[in-house]
Design a protein around this motif. Structure first.
Motif, PDB file in Angstrom:
ATOM      1  N   GLY A  75       0.832  -1.199   0.000  1.00 26.90           N
ATOM      2  CA  GLY A  75       0.000   0.000   0.000  1.00 26.90           C
ATOM      3  C   GLY A  75       0.867   1.249   0.000  1.00 26.90           C
ATOM      4  N   MET A  76       0.523   2.211  -0.845  1.00 28.51           N
ATOM      5  CA  MET A  76       1.270   3.476  -0.920  1.00 28.51           C
ATOM      6  C   MET A  76       0.268   4.625  -0.791  1.00 28.51           C
ATOM      7  SD  MET A  76       4.314   4.732  -1.206  1.00 28.51           S
ATOM      8  CE  MET A  76       5.277   6.121  -1.813  1.00 28.51           C
ATOM      9  N   PRO A  77      -0.140   4.952   0.451  1.00 32.81           N
ATOM     10  CA  PRO A  77      -1.225   5.915   0.661  1.00 32.81           C
ATOM     11  C   PRO A  77      -0.755   7.371   0.558  1.00 32.81           C
ATOM     12  CG  PRO A  77      -0.493   5.053   2.765  1.00 32.81           C
ATOM     13  CD  PRO A  77       0.350   4.384   1.708  1.00 32.81           C
ATOM     14  N   MET A  78      -0.231   7.724  -0.595  1.00 34.55           N
ATOM     15  CA  MET A  78       0.374   9.046  -0.780  1.00 34.55           C
ATOM     16  C   MET A  78      -0.512   9.944  -1.630  1.00 34.55           C
ATOM     17  SD  MET A  78       4.268   9.913  -1.950  1.00 34.55           S
ATOM     18  CE  MET A  78       4.149   9.843  -3.730  1.00 34.55           C
ATOM     19  N   ASP A  79      -0.780  11.140  -1.124  1.00 38.21           N
ATOM     20  CA  ASP A  79      -1.579  12.098  -1.907  1.00 38.21           C
ATOM     21  C   ASP A  79      -0.802  13.383  -2.159  1.00 38.21           C
ATOM     22  OD1 ASP A  79      -1.543  13.304   0.558  1.00 38.21           O
ATOM     23  OD2 ASP A  79      -3.715  13.486   0.773  1.00 38.21           O
ATOM     24  N   LEU A  80       0.537  13.299  -2.099  1.00 38.11           N
ATOM     25  CA  LEU A  80       1.372  14.498  -2.195  1.00 38.11           C
ATOM     26  C   LEU A  80       1.537  15.011  -3.618  1.00 38.11           C
ATOM     27  CD1 LEU A  80       4.192  13.216   0.202  1.00 38.11           C
ATOM     28  CD2 LEU A  80       2.396  14.870   0.763  1.00 38.11           C
ATOM     29  N   GLY A  81       1.170  14.190  -4.611  1.00 47.54           N
ATOM     30  CA  GLY A  81       1.405  14.561  -6.010  1.00 47.54           C
ATOM     31  C   GLY A  81       0.343  15.459  -6.607  1.00 47.54           C
ATOM     32  N   GLN A  82      -0.695  15.793  -5.828  1.00 47.62           N
ATOM     33  CA  GLN A  82      -1.783  16.619  -6.359  1.00 47.62           C
ATOM     34  C   GLN A  82      -2.443  17.357  -5.193  1.00 47.62           C
ATOM     35  OE1 GLN A  82      -5.261  14.651  -5.787  1.00 47.62           O
ATOM     36  NE2 GLN A  82      -3.754  14.098  -4.225  1.00 47.62           N
ATOM     37  N   MET A  83      -3.569  18.034  -5.457  1.00 45.64           N
ATOM     38  CA  MET A  83      -4.128  18.926  -4.442  1.00 45.64           C
ATOM     39  C   MET A  83      -5.406  18.421  -3.779  1.00 45.64           C
ATOM     40  SD  MET A  83      -3.345  22.702  -5.996  1.00 45.64           S
ATOM     41  CE  MET A  83      -3.739  22.355  -7.695  1.00 45.64           C
ATOM     42  N   ARG A  84      -6.033  17.398  -4.324  1.00 46.77           N
ATOM     43  CA  ARG A  84      -7.305  16.934  -3.749  1.00 46.77           C
ATOM     44  C   ARG A  84      -7.053  15.834  -2.736  1.00 46.77           C
ATOM     45  NH1 ARG A  84     -11.967  16.807  -8.357  1.00 46.77           N
ATOM     46  NH2 ARG A  84     -13.259  17.175  -6.537  1.00 46.77           N
ATOM     47  N   ARG A  85      -7.484  16.053  -1.512  1.00 46.97           N
ATOM     48  CA  ARG A  85      -7.250  15.045  -0.480  1.00 46.97           C
ATOM     49  C   ARG A  85      -8.188  13.855  -0.681  1.00 46.97           C
ATOM     50  NH1 ARG A  85      -3.563  17.642   2.942  1.00 46.97           N
ATOM     51  NH2 ARG A  85      -2.809  15.521   3.122  1.00 46.97           N
ATOM     52  N   GLY A  86      -7.795  12.731  -0.110  1.00 49.27           N
ATOM     53  CA  GLY A  86      -8.662  11.550  -0.153  1.00 49.27           C
ATOM     54  C   GLY A  86      -8.044  10.339  -0.806  1.00 49.27           C
ATOM     55  N   VAL A  87      -7.138  10.588  -1.768  1.00 50.08           N
ATOM     56  CA  VAL A  87      -6.543   9.465  -2.501  1.00 50.08           C
ATOM     57  C   VAL A  87      -5.579   8.674  -1.597  1.00 50.08           C
ATOM     58  CG1 VAL A  87      -4.520  10.629  -3.514  1.00 50.08           C
ATOM     59  CG2 VAL A  87      -5.723   8.890  -4.831  1.00 50.08           C
ATOM     60  N   ASP A  88      -5.193   9.282  -0.468  1.00 52.24           N
ATOM     61  CA  ASP A  88      -4.366   8.545   0.500  1.00 52.24           C
ATOM     62  C   ASP A  88      -5.145   7.387   1.133  1.00 52.24           C
ATOM     63  OD1 ASP A  88      -5.891  10.683   1.636  1.00 52.24           O
ATOM     64  OD2 ASP A  88      -4.875  10.377   3.538  1.00 52.24           O
ATOM     65  N   MET A  89      -6.478   7.424   1.008  1.00 51.78           N
ATOM     66  CA  MET A  89      -7.314   6.338   1.535  1.00 51.78           C
ATOM     67  C   MET A  89      -7.569   5.245   0.493  1.00 51.78           C
ATOM     68  SD  MET A  89     -10.009   8.295   3.970  1.00 51.78           S
ATOM     69  CE  MET A  89     -10.265   9.815   3.076  1.00 51.78           C
ATOM     70  N   GLY A  90      -6.979   5.387  -0.676  1.00 45.74           N
ATOM     71  CA  GLY A  90      -7.176   4.411  -1.747  1.00 45.74           C
ATOM     72  C   GLY A  90      -6.810   2.985  -1.375  1.00 45.74           C
ATOM     73  N   PRO A  91      -5.614   2.754  -0.793  1.00 43.11           N
ATOM     74  CA  PRO A  91      -5.258   1.383  -0.429  1.00 43.11           C
ATOM     75  C   PRO A  91      -6.250   0.751   0.547  1.00 43.11           C
ATOM     76  CG  PRO A  91      -3.300   2.761  -0.415  1.00 43.11           C
ATOM     77  CD  PRO A  91      -4.470   3.680  -0.602  1.00 43.11           C
ATOM     78  N   SER A  92      -6.734   1.538   1.520  1.00 41.17           N
ATOM     79  CA  SER A  92      -7.728   1.014   2.473  1.00 41.17           C
ATOM     80  C   SER A  92      -9.025   0.651   1.769  1.00 41.17           C
ATOM     81  CB  SER A  92      -8.039   2.062   3.554  1.00 41.17           C
ATOM     82  OG  SER A  92      -6.903   2.295   4.328  1.00 41.17           O
ATOM     83  N   ALA A  93      -9.451   1.511   0.847  1.00 43.12           N
ATOM     84  CA  ALA A  93     -10.699   1.265   0.114  1.00 43.12           C
ATOM     85  C   ALA A  93     -10.585  -0.003  -0.723  1.00 43.12           C
ATOM     86  CB  ALA A  93     -11.028   2.462  -0.772  1.00 43.12           C
ATOM     87  N   ILE A  94      -9.423  -0.210  -1.342  1.00 45.37           N
ATOM     88  CA  ILE A  94      -9.209  -1.398  -2.177  1.00 45.37           C
ATOM     89  C   ILE A  94      -9.192  -2.660  -1.307  1.00 45.37           C
ATOM     90  CG2 ILE A  94      -7.554  -2.559  -3.694  1.00 45.37           C
ATOM     91  CD1 ILE A  94      -6.798   0.269  -4.760  1.00 45.37           C
ATOM     92  N   ARG A  95      -8.552  -2.564  -0.147  1.00 46.56           N
ATOM     93  CA  ARG A  95      -8.562  -3.721   0.761  1.00 46.56           C
ATOM     94  C   ARG A  95      -9.991  -4.005   1.234  1.00 46.56           C
ATOM     95  NH1 ARG A  95      -3.576  -1.218   2.736  1.00 46.56           N
ATOM     96  NH2 ARG A  95      -1.806  -2.546   2.199  1.00 46.56           N
ATOM     97  N   TYR A  96     -10.715  -2.957   1.556  1.00 47.92           N
ATOM     98  CA  TYR A  96     -12.105  -3.099   2.020  1.00 47.92           C
ATOM     99  C   TYR A  96     -12.978  -3.753   0.941  1.00 47.92           C
ATOM    100  CZ  TYR A  96     -16.642  -1.798   4.017  1.00 47.92           C
ATOM    101  OH  TYR A  96     -17.909  -1.837   4.536  1.00 47.92           O
ATOM    102  N   ALA A  97     -12.634  -3.503  -0.324  1.00 42.80           N
ATOM    103  CA  ALA A  97     -13.389  -4.089  -1.445  1.00 42.80           C
ATOM    104  C   ALA A  97     -13.043  -5.562  -1.673  1.00 42.80           C
ATOM    105  CB  ALA A  97     -13.152  -3.289  -2.724  1.00 42.80           C
ATOM    106  N   GLY A  98     -12.158  -6.136  -0.853  1.00 43.77           N
ATOM    107  CA  GLY A  98     -11.950  -7.582  -0.876  1.00 43.77           C
ATOM    108  C   GLY A  98     -10.794  -8.083  -1.706  1.00 43.77           C
ATOM    109  N   ILE A  99      -9.753  -7.280  -1.852  1.00 44.43           N
ATOM    110  CA  ILE A  99      -8.638  -7.691  -2.701  1.00 44.43           C
ATOM    111  C   ILE A  99      -7.959  -8.969  -2.204  1.00 44.43           C
ATOM    112  CG2 ILE A  99      -7.059  -6.117  -1.494  1.00 44.43           C
ATOM    113  CD1 ILE A  99      -5.429  -5.914  -3.988  1.00 44.43           C
ATOM    114  N   ASN A 100      -7.735  -9.071  -0.894  1.00 48.63           N
ATOM    115  CA  ASN A 100      -7.011 -10.236  -0.366  1.00 48.63           C
ATOM    116  C   ASN A 100      -7.756 -11.539  -0.646  1.00 48.63           C
ATOM    117  OD1 ASN A 100      -4.413  -9.682   1.197  1.00 48.63           O
ATOM    118  ND2 ASN A 100      -5.740  -8.026   1.867  1.00 48.63           N
ATOM    119  N   GLU A 101      -9.056 -11.520  -0.368  1.00 44.73           N
ATOM    120  CA  GLU A 101      -9.879 -12.723  -0.571  1.00 44.73           C
ATOM    121  C   GLU A 101      -9.908 -13.122  -2.052  1.00 44.73           C
ATOM    122  OE1 GLU A 101     -10.857 -10.499   3.000  1.00 44.73           O
ATOM    123  OE2 GLU A 101     -10.813  -9.883   0.898  1.00 44.73           O
ATOM    124  N   ARG A 102     -10.005 -12.110  -2.902  1.00 46.52           N
ATOM    125  CA  ARG A 102     -10.107 -12.360  -4.341  1.00 46.52           C
ATOM    126  C   ARG A 102      -8.826 -12.986  -4.893  1.00 46.52           C
ATOM    127  NH1 ARG A 102     -14.255  -9.151  -7.540  1.00 46.52           N
ATOM    128  NH2 ARG A 102     -14.196 -10.156  -9.568  1.00 46.52           N
TER     129      ARG A 102
END
Length: 298
Positions: free
Chosen positions: A8-35
């Motif tokens: 997981g690389m929860p980095m949002d430093l490359g742009q100005m809109r916050r929230g993309v740092d939560m991307g890895p958590s959202a992907i895990r929550y969507a069931g990546i490990n099980e899949r």
């Protein structure tokens, strides 16, 4: 034995809109490990690289946003990816904004003499400090990886360039800045815009891309930005562009890559759950990973 490592690389430093740092958590929550556990003998989630909550800084000389922080954090990612490949696992990186690709490619490319890259994205990400309208580094990782840009970024992991321009295929482009257009022509980078996808179809685009890369590369990295898809299918992204690749076309593309067996590393970036609708975009990302890694209906 097929082994996969998730970083997981929860980095949002490359742009100005916050929230993309939560991307890895959202992907895990969507069931990546099980899949993915159904598709690999071993799946190891290595957790997230520590980004912290740094203050935004703009480099006074280059006008680049968070230059030093991005250089430092992508260096950490490069080391992690390098270790994963050394251990014989397939590295799968979850973003974060697209500036993370600077680190992913730095960690991957040292293991190949002729790394190929499929850049699945609405944007070219080929800006430099001179051509960027914003100073946002998430619009620069592909330029950085071919050795163009600030030395702090181009020299992540201690070498440059990571990729040759002739080993790159951009798929899904529909928003390019003037400087990026000029660079694409100057360097001869292969690009399939939405015009080509509409005109010849995704099957032909993928057949051509695979055959273009297969003969001259010894590994291929897939860098998939969810804004490559149409915003109707992937609404949770920071820079949506109308008229994108459909969900079905994207599955077809991933399935064809699975059949070709050319992909040796991958990252899925720009999932922003704050801008999303019920985690739809992360769910799409996980479904596409399933297809990329060989999931079959029958």
């Amino acid at each position: 034995m097929k082994k996969l490592a998730i970083i997981g690389m929860p980095m949002d430093l490359g742009q100005m809109r916050r929230g993309v740092d939560m991307g890895p958590s959202a992907i895990r929550y969507a069931g990546i490990n099980e899949r993915l556990k159904k598709l690999f003998d071993e799946v190891h989630d290595r957790g997230d690289i520590a980004i912290g909550r740094p203050e935004v800084e703009v480099d006074p000389e280059s006008n680049l946003r968070n230059l030093h922080l991005i250089a430092e954090k992508t260096e950490m990612l490069a080391k992690e990816v390098d270790q994963v490949i050394e251990a014989g696992s397939f590295p799968l990186v979850l973003g974060g904004d697209h500036s993370i690709a600077i680190g992913t490619l730095a960690g991957v490319a040292k293991h190949y003499n002729n790394l190929g890259v499929i850049w699945y994205d609405a944007h070219g990400d080929l800006n430099t400090a001179e051509t960027s309208p914003t100073g946002n580094i998430h619009g620069m990782p592909l330029a950085v990886s071919i050795g163009m840009g600030h030395p702090l970024l181009t020299n992540v992991a201690g070498y440059a360039p990571k990729v040759k321009p002739e080993n790159i295929v951009i798929i899904g482009a529909r928003s390019l800045d003037d400087g990026e257009r000029a660079l694409i022509k100057e360097k001869g980078i292969k690009v399939y815009t939405m015009h080509e996808i509409d005109r010849i179809g995704m099957t032909k685009v993928m057949e051509d891309s695979i055959s273009y890369l297969k003969g001259k590369t010894d590994g291929v990295h897939l860098s998939l930005d969810l804004d490559g898809l149409d915003p109707n299918d992937a609404p949770g992204v920071g820079t949506p562009v109308l008229g994108g690749i459909s969900y079905r076309e994207s599955h077809l593309a991933m399935e064809m890559l699975a059949e070709s067996e050319i992909i040796t590393s991958a990252e899925f970036v720009e999932v922003n759950p704050i801008l999303d609708d019920k985690n739809k975009t992360a769910t799409v990302a996980v479904a596409l990973m399933g297809s990329l890694f060989g999931e079959k209906l029958l």
